[in-house]
Write an enzyme that holds these catalytic residues in place. Structure first.
Site, mmCIF file in Angstrom:
data_model
loop_
_atom_site.group_PDB
_atom_site.id
_atom_site.type_symbol
_atom_site.label_atom_id
_atom_site.label_comp_id
_atom_site.label_asym_id
_atom_site.label_seq_id
_atom_site.Cartn_x
_atom_site.Cartn_y
_atom_site.Cartn_z
ATOM 1 N N ARG A 201 -11.965 4.146 -3.465
ATOM 2 C CA ARG A 201 -10.774 4.832 -3.977
ATOM 3 C C ARG A 201 -11.072 6.330 -4.102
ATOM 4 N NH1 ARG A 201 -6.776 2.509 -6.402
ATOM 5 N NH2 ARG A 201 -5.803 4.385 -5.575
ATOM 6 N N GLN B 286 -4.410 3.239 -1.932
ATOM 7 C CA GLN B 286 -5.186 1.997 -2.005
ATOM 8 C C GLN B 286 -5.527 1.493 -0.597
ATOM 9 O OE1 GLN B 286 -6.293 0.071 -4.786
ATOM 10 N NE2 GLN B 286 -7.423 -0.972 -3.152
ATOM 11 N N ARG C 200 1.904 8.847 -10.147
ATOM 12 C CA ARG C 200 2.087 7.390 -10.229
ATOM 13 C C ARG C 200 3.293 7.134 -11.104
ATOM 14 N NH1 ARG C 200 -2.029 2.464 -11.557
ATOM 15 N NH2 ARG C 200 -2.566 3.007 -9.434
ATOM 16 N N CYS D 74 -7.129 -5.284 -4.843
ATOM 17 C CA CYS D 74 -7.020 -3.873 -5.244
ATOM 18 C C CYS D 74 -7.476 -3.667 -6.690
ATOM 19 C CB CYS D 74 -5.596 -3.382 -5.060
ATOM 20 S SG CYS D 74 -4.365 -4.412 -5.879
ATOM 21 N N HIS E 93 1.737 1.725 -2.133
ATOM 22 C CA HIS E 93 0.458 2.173 -2.727
ATOM 23 C C HIS E 93 -0.454 2.694 -1.605
ATOM 24 C CE1 HIS E 93 -2.573 2.735 -5.613
ATOM 25 N NE2 HIS E 93 -2.871 1.498 -5.950
ATOM 26 N N ASP F 237 -3.426 -9.714 -5.058
ATOM 27 C CA ASP F 237 -3.092 -8.730 -6.095
ATOM 28 C C ASP F 237 -2.555 -9.514 -7.291
ATOM 29 O OD1 ASP F 237 -2.316 -6.409 -7.472
ATOM 30 O OD2 ASP F 237 -0.472 -6.135 -6.306
#
Ligand code: CP
Ligand code: NVA
Length: 314
Positions: free
Chosen positions: A293, A130, A100, A265, A127, A224
């Site tokens: 996840r 996700q 990340r 998310c 992402h 988000d």
């Protein structure tokens, strides 16, 4: 396909395989608890994480492997060692790497220079892991037949918007991004890429500034945070004002289909991008989404380390 560096690298067959395996891991988390025995997975993060870190570490543990978490500047990378040299060292010690960080190009380079699978655990632009969790959750709610359904993202045109459009395109879905114009709209190149994929999959990509029109008849409203990790603080006031019309309110939810769901998310800021009564209300599926996840990262590690993902020709 050695790595998962970008959402757009996944083929529809790869996604179907990953979602099926993830659904299976949800039922039986320890089904493949020797798949990574005597193996190690490095998890290197230069941005904070709650879900992706925990999901990754527990996914490795459930597969019988050992996760090695490396934070921020702990590597010599922060002191000028090259990505290529770092990639060679990690490849020598570990069997996969979850990364990340800020720049997508750094993740692309790590993938190219590593001999082990590299998984993008979020960049400024994308992402992918996700979206796998999101689509298992979508399937749990609506099944595999998504014809006539509209999947709407509202808010900042950021990494999540990009991944939402690209994955929706891969799935042949009608996906919409409702964002402000200009600075906080999704990247034009990503929208073009989503349209290119949708042209082959039978999906539809729509980008609009009209939140109410987008919400009307939607099966999913997704949002988000308005300030992403690394966003300049000096823009906060201006950005909050520009994004205000895109907040997911009870009013917007009332325009959606009867069986619609709310997704996020996480992390969330109640009272900013979403009203508390929506995210904590009966249509919200955020906890199941967060749970997936792990199942999806577990599926990804399982299939990537076995060389079972095909990817798209590049
Ligand atoms: N959704 C997500 O990536 O959460 P974290 O930032 O906590 O990992
Ligand atoms: N857009 C957010 C997503 C967090 C999971 C960020 O990049 O901070």
């Amino acid at each position: 396909m050695k790595d998962l560096l970008r959402t757009e690298h996944l083929s529809r067959a790869d996604v179907d395989l990953l979602l099926d395996t993830a659904a299976d891991f949800a039922k039986n988390p320890l089904r493949s608890n020797t798949a990574l025995s005597n193996k190690t997975v490095a998890i290197y993060m230069t941005k904070p994480s709650t879900r992706t870190r925990l999901a990754s570490e527990t996914a490795v543990a459930h597969l019988g492997g050992t996760p090695i978490f490396i934070r921020g500047d702990d590597l010599q990378l922060g002191r000028g060692e090259t990505i290529a040299d770092t990639a060679k060292i990690i490849s020598g010690f570990c069997d996969a790497l979850i990364i990340r960080t800020f720049k997508q190009s750094d993740v692309d380079e790590l993938g190219a220079e590593s001999s082990i699978p590299v998984i993008n655990g979020l960049t400024d632009d994308d992402h992918p892991t996700q979206l796998l969790a999101d689509w298992v959750t979508i399937r749990e709610n609506f099944g595999n037949d998504i014809k006539g359904r509209k999947f709407v993202y509202l808010g900042d045109g950021n990494n999540m918007t990009h991944a939402w459009l690209i994955m929706g395109a891969i799935m042949g879905a009608h996906v919409v991004a409702a964002t402000p114009d200009g600075k906080w709209a999704p990247d034009a190149a990503v929208v073009a890429k989503a349209k290119e994929i949708a042209a082959k999959s039978g999906g539809t990509i729509e980008v609009t500034t009209d939140a109410e029109a987008a919400a009307k008849g939607a099966s999913v409203l997704y949002t988000d945070v308005w300030m992403s990790m690394g966003d300049p603080e000096v823009e906060r006031t201006e950005k909050m004002k520009a994004l205000a019309p895109y907040a997911v309110t009870e009013n917007l939810m009332s325009l959606t289909e009867k069986d619609s769901i709310f997704m996020h998310c996480l992390p969330a800021h109640r009272g900013e991008e979403v009203e508390a009564s929506v995210i904590d209300g009966p249509k919200s599926v955020i906890w199941r989404e967060a749970y997936h996840r792990r199942t999806t990262i577990q599926a990804l590690l399982y299939h990537l380390t076995r060389g079972e993902l095909k990817g798209l020709p590049r």
